[in-house]
Design a protein around this motif. Structure first.
Motif, PDB file in Angstrom:
ATOM      1  N   ASN A  58       0.826  -1.201   0.000  1.00  0.00           N
ATOM      2  CA  ASN A  58       0.000   0.000   0.000  1.00  0.00           C
ATOM      3  C   ASN A  58       0.865   1.257   0.000  1.00  0.00           C
ATOM      4  O   ASN A  58       2.053   1.213   0.350  1.00  0.00           O
ATOM      5  N   VAL A  59       0.272   2.381  -0.380  1.00  0.00           N
ATOM      6  CA  VAL A  59       1.022   3.641  -0.334  1.00  0.00           C
ATOM      7  C   VAL A  59       1.386   3.936   1.123  1.00  0.00           C
ATOM      8  O   VAL A  59       0.649   3.584   2.047  1.00  0.00           O
ATOM      9  N   ASN A  60       2.538   4.562   1.328  1.00  0.00           N
ATOM     10  CA  ASN A  60       3.008   4.804   2.697  1.00  0.00           C
ATOM     11  C   ASN A  60       2.185   5.859   3.415  1.00  0.00           C
ATOM     12  O   ASN A  60       1.758   5.667   4.555  1.00  0.00           O
ATOM     13  N   CYS A  61       1.994   6.997   2.761  1.00  0.00           N
ATOM     14  CA  CYS A  61       1.294   8.113   3.378  1.00  0.00           C
ATOM     15  C   CYS A  61       0.126   8.541   2.496  1.00  0.00           C
ATOM     16  O   CYS A  61       0.084   8.220   1.301  1.00  0.00           O
ATOM     17  N   PRO A 133      -3.908   5.178   3.254  1.00  0.00           N
ATOM     18  CA  PRO A 133      -4.130   5.458   4.674  1.00  0.00           C
ATOM     19  C   PRO A 133      -4.714   6.855   4.872  1.00  0.00           C
ATOM     20  O   PRO A 133      -4.493   7.756   4.051  1.00  0.00           O
ATOM     21  N   ASP A 134      -5.444   7.022   5.942  1.00  0.00           N
ATOM     22  CA  ASP A 134      -5.998   8.335   6.250  1.00  0.00           C
ATOM     23  C   ASP A 134      -4.876   9.330   6.543  1.00  0.00           C
ATOM     24  O   ASP A 134      -3.793   8.964   6.998  1.00  0.00           O
ATOM     25  N   LYS A 135      -5.167  10.574   6.290  1.00  0.00           N
ATOM     26  CA  LYS A 135      -4.202  11.637   6.556  1.00  0.00           C
ATOM     27  C   LYS A 135      -3.959  11.756   8.060  1.00  0.00           C
ATOM     28  O   LYS A 135      -4.890  11.690   8.859  1.00  0.00           O
ATOM     29  N   VAL A 136      -2.690  11.912   8.439  1.00  0.00           N
ATOM     30  CA  VAL A 136      -2.344  12.110   9.845  1.00  0.00           C
ATOM     31  C   VAL A 136      -2.644  13.558  10.222  1.00  0.00           C
ATOM     32  O   VAL A 136      -2.156  14.497   9.581  1.00  0.00           O
ATOM     33  N   GLU A 137      -3.462  13.724  11.274  1.00  0.00           N
ATOM     34  CA  GLU A 137      -3.877  15.070  11.662  1.00  0.00           C
ATOM     35  C   GLU A 137      -3.915  15.208  13.177  1.00  0.00           C
ATOM     36  O   GLU A 137      -4.219  14.245  13.892  1.00  0.00           O
ATOM     37  N   ILE A 138      -3.648  16.398  13.646  1.00  0.00           N
ATOM     38  CA  ILE A 138      -3.858  16.745  15.052  1.00  0.00           C
ATOM     39  C   ILE A 138      -5.271  17.281  15.196  1.00  0.00           C
ATOM     40  O   ILE A 138      -5.678  18.193  14.475  1.00  0.00           O
ATOM     41  N   THR A 166      -0.497  -0.103  12.428  1.00  0.00           N
ATOM     42  CA  THR A 166      -0.644  -1.547  12.604  1.00  0.00           C
ATOM     43  C   THR A 166       0.453  -2.129  13.480  1.00  0.00           C
ATOM     44  O   THR A 166       0.207  -2.991  14.324  1.00  0.00           O
ATOM     45  N   SER A 167       1.681  -1.669  13.288  1.00  0.00           N
ATOM     46  CA  SER A 167       2.816  -2.246  14.033  1.00  0.00           C
ATOM     47  C   SER A 167       2.864  -1.773  15.479  1.00  0.00           C
ATOM     48  O   SER A 167       2.996  -2.565  16.409  1.00  0.00           O
ATOM     49  N   ASP A 202       3.173   8.585  12.187  1.00  0.00           N
ATOM     50  CA  ASP A 202       2.657   7.212  12.240  1.00  0.00           C
ATOM     51  C   ASP A 202       3.792   6.215  11.982  1.00  0.00           C
ATOM     52  O   ASP A 202       4.974   6.573  11.927  1.00  0.00           O
ATOM     53  N   ASP A 203       3.438   4.943  11.819  1.00  0.00           N
ATOM     54  CA  ASP A 203       4.444   3.895  11.632  1.00  0.00           C
ATOM     55  C   ASP A 203       5.258   4.063  10.351  1.00  0.00           C
ATOM     56  O   ASP A 203       6.383   3.572  10.247  1.00  0.00           O
ATOM     57  N   ASN A 204       4.673   4.736   9.355  1.00  0.00           N
ATOM     58  CA  ASN A 204       5.361   4.957   8.079  1.00  0.00           C
ATOM     59  C   ASN A 204       6.106   6.293   8.032  1.00  0.00           C
ATOM     60  O   ASN A 204       6.499   6.748   6.960  1.00  0.00           O
TER      61      ASN A 204
END
Length: 206
Positions: A58-61, A133-138, A166-167, A202-204
């Protein structure tokens, strides 16, 4: 005559494997049969390809284009050409599709006999998904200011969402670019007054 059945000038056969048929007699419209007629016809049945392995990355980000599909097939003559759009276009890539965006892909292989093999039950192809994956957000920040001027008892609590966890099972948070001391709680204390930079990863490493 095929299997002792007179079927006219055109004989339709559907063997499951390559088969040679021998012409043994011919009968005309008056029922006259000519024996001693010889001739053969070989019907070649091409083998069915084996889809040995399909590996997805899958795409990383969020919204990146670094997804990948690796395809391993066997059982039919080389060389192989590969398609990710249900045989509309072909690539000589050894079965590896790089730099993919998230979405559904439909795999096919063309072998050395120019036979096209589509992954699925024709005419329905199986969708191979590359996930985004969903966008990482605060999403929330809570502040507790220092008690008095010059004190270092300020507190920041931060919450984030999205990304791939996941990890680790959790996003990681860090303050003022200090990624080496990232934590999974989002809680930072012992802070002095002033501006602070908050980050979530995130993990990526997105």
């Amino acid at each position: 005559t095929e299997n002792n059945y007179t079927s006219g000038a055109n004989i339709i056969v559907t063997p499951f494997a390559t088969t040679t048929y021998t012409l043994v007699s011919v009968t005309d419209a008056n029922g006259c049969t000519s024996g001693g007629v010889s001739g053969t016809a070989t019907i070649t049945v091409n083998p069915v390809i084996s889809w040995d392995a399909i590996t997805l990355y899958n795409v990383n980000c969020h919204d990146e284009t670094n997804g990948k599909i690796e395809v391993l097939v066997s059982g039919t003559p080389l060389p192989y050409l590969y398609s990710k759009d249900s045989a509309r276009t072909w690539e000589n890539n050894g079965g590896t599709f790089d730099n993919l965006a998230a979405g559904n892909y439909y795999l096919a292989v063309k072998d050395g006999n120019n036979c096209i093999h589509i992954l699925g039950v024709p005419p329905v192809a199986i969708a191979i998904p590359i996930l985004n994956p969903d966008k990482v957000e605060i999403t929330n920040v809570t502040l507790t200011h220092p008690t008095c001027n010059g004190d270092a008892d300020g507190i920041i609590s931060v919450t984030g969402i999205g990304g791939e966890t996941t990890s680790s099972g959790s996003l990681r948070y860090f303050i003022d670019n200090d990624i080496l001391n990232a934590n999974t709680t989002g809680l930072f204390n012992g802070l002095t007054a002033g501006d602070h930079i908050l980050s979530v990863i995130d993990d990526n490493d997105c």
